[in-house]
Motif scaffolding. Sequence first.
Motif, PDB file in Angstrom:
ATOM      1  N   VAL A  15      47.994  37.533  26.864  1.00  0.00           N
ATOM      2  CA  VAL A  15      48.644  36.699  25.855  1.00  0.00           C
ATOM      3  C   VAL A  15      48.312  35.229  26.090  1.00  0.00           C
ATOM      4  CG1 VAL A  15      50.871  35.905  24.971  1.00  0.00           C
ATOM      5  CG2 VAL A  15      50.473  38.331  25.352  1.00  0.00           C
ATOM      6  N   GLY A  16      48.377  34.795  27.339  1.00  0.00           N
ATOM      7  CA  GLY A  16      48.023  33.409  27.657  1.00  0.00           C
ATOM      8  C   GLY A  16      46.586  33.106  27.297  1.00  0.00           C
ATOM      9  N   GLY A  23      42.439  27.267  21.298  1.00  0.00           N
ATOM     10  CA  GLY A  23      42.693  25.834  21.364  1.00  0.00           C
ATOM     11  C   GLY A  23      44.130  25.483  21.018  1.00  0.00           C
ATOM     12  N   PHE A  24      45.000  26.461  21.084  1.00  0.00           N
ATOM     13  CA  PHE A  24      46.382  26.263  20.660  1.00  0.00           C
ATOM     14  C   PHE A  24      47.106  25.178  21.447  1.00  0.00           C
ATOM     15  CE2 PHE A  24      50.874  27.487  21.375  1.00  0.00           C
ATOM     16  CZ  PHE A  24      51.353  27.237  20.109  1.00  0.00           C
ATOM     17  N   PHE A  25      47.038  25.220  22.763  1.00  0.00           N
ATOM     18  CA  PHE A  25      47.825  24.287  23.567  1.00  0.00           C
ATOM     19  C   PHE A  25      47.328  22.844  23.458  1.00  0.00           C
ATOM     20  CE2 PHE A  25      48.899  28.345  25.603  1.00  0.00           C
ATOM     21  CZ  PHE A  25      50.277  28.296  25.422  1.00  0.00           C
ATOM     22  N   VAL A 151      44.202  38.106   5.760  1.00  0.00           N
ATOM     23  CA  VAL A 151      44.646  37.076   6.690  1.00  0.00           C
ATOM     24  C   VAL A 151      45.510  36.060   5.968  1.00  0.00           C
ATOM     25  CG1 VAL A 151      42.551  35.672   6.402  1.00  0.00           C
ATOM     26  CG2 VAL A 151      43.836  35.486   8.500  1.00  0.00           C
ATOM     27  N   ALA A 152      46.495  35.527   6.678  1.00  0.00           N
ATOM     28  CA  ALA A 152      47.303  34.413   6.184  1.00  0.00           C
ATOM     29  C   ALA A 152      47.101  33.271   7.166  1.00  0.00           C
ATOM     30  CB  ALA A 152      48.769  34.807   6.085  1.00  0.00           C
ATOM     31  N   LEU A 153      46.675  32.139   6.647  1.00  0.00           N
ATOM     32  CA  LEU A 153      46.365  30.969   7.471  1.00  0.00           C
ATOM     33  C   LEU A 153      47.425  29.890   7.275  1.00  0.00           C
ATOM     34  CD1 LEU A 153      42.598  30.828   6.514  1.00  0.00           C
ATOM     35  CD2 LEU A 153      43.564  31.747   8.627  1.00  0.00           C
ATOM     36  N   THR A 154      47.683  29.136   8.330  1.00  0.00           N
ATOM     37  CA  THR A 154      48.650  28.046   8.255  1.00  0.00           C
ATOM     38  C   THR A 154      48.096  26.796   8.932  1.00  0.00           C
ATOM     39  OG1 THR A 154      50.925  27.359   8.712  1.00  0.00           O
ATOM     40  CG2 THR A 154      49.861  28.744  10.381  1.00  0.00           C
ATOM     41  N   LEU A 155      48.550  25.662   8.469  1.00  0.00           N
ATOM     42  CA  LEU A 155      48.211  24.389   9.117  1.00  0.00           C
ATOM     43  C   LEU A 155      49.230  24.034  10.200  1.00  0.00           C
ATOM     44  CD1 LEU A 155      47.129  22.263   6.019  1.00  0.00           C
ATOM     45  CD2 LEU A 155      45.673  23.066   7.888  1.00  0.00           C
ATOM     46  N   ASN A 156      50.285  24.817  10.324  1.00  0.00           N
ATOM     47  CA  ASN A 156      51.336  24.552  11.300  1.00  0.00           C
ATOM     48  C   ASN A 156      50.786  24.779  12.711  1.00  0.00           C
ATOM     49  OD1 ASN A 156      53.598  24.629  13.006  1.00  0.00           O
ATOM     50  ND2 ASN A 156      54.918  25.347  11.344  1.00  0.00           N
ATOM     51  N   LYS A 157      50.620  23.712  13.456  1.00  0.00           N
ATOM     52  CA  LYS A 157      50.007  23.780  14.789  1.00  0.00           C
ATOM     53  C   LYS A 157      50.928  24.357  15.863  1.00  0.00           C
ATOM     54  CE  LYS A 157      46.789  19.969  13.971  1.00  0.00           C
ATOM     55  NZ  LYS A 157      45.786  20.783  13.430  1.00  0.00           N
TER      56      LYS A 157
END
Length: 190
Positions: A15-16, A23-25, A151-157
């Motif tokens: 998961v990590g 590039g999430f973190f 797929v559903a995409l979001t701009l929410n980081k």
Amino acid sequence: MKRIFVCAVLVGIAVGALAQQGGFFQNYPGGTSKSVYRITQEKSAYPMLLTMEIQPIAGETFSVKTTNEVTGTRTDLERGVLEGLARAQLEVNSESLLALRKFLPDIQPNTVYVLPNGARFAAGERDKIAGVDVIRGVLTDPKKPNQRTLVALTLNKAVPFPPLLQIDERRGLAFVTVFTLELLEFSMRP
């Protein structure tokens, strides 16, 4: 018992790695968040719940808690848990989805995009999944002619993975869903 404990440790590592590879973190906006996903697979009758909770400690330091919850037979648990997370990692970091993410801020509803690798994304309507604004669409890749990805995409980081990632395979004249990663719950506070 040792086998199940080892599986649990490997799941946490996977998961990590899944969040880090995207590039999430580096882009996380800060604050406290909780995301709960359901992973389903054609090969398993038991869905898995994947939860990620992030809390700020100080400055750029965060506490990240991930949990996985699944019920199943010994065989399902040995095979299904790691396989489901491995598949999630492969799909979230697929060449086509990574290419699509680069253009995310420019994507408009009801528009078809051809990506540099030859994949096509047919953007659909704006929607909400678990309270998160998304644009739904269908991703097809010429390297995988018998597969489509809803797929559903979001701009929410603060959302670690796409709110919806559903893999369908063509079987004869019909498509069959073989894998789904779906956001069930999301909360965020500063």
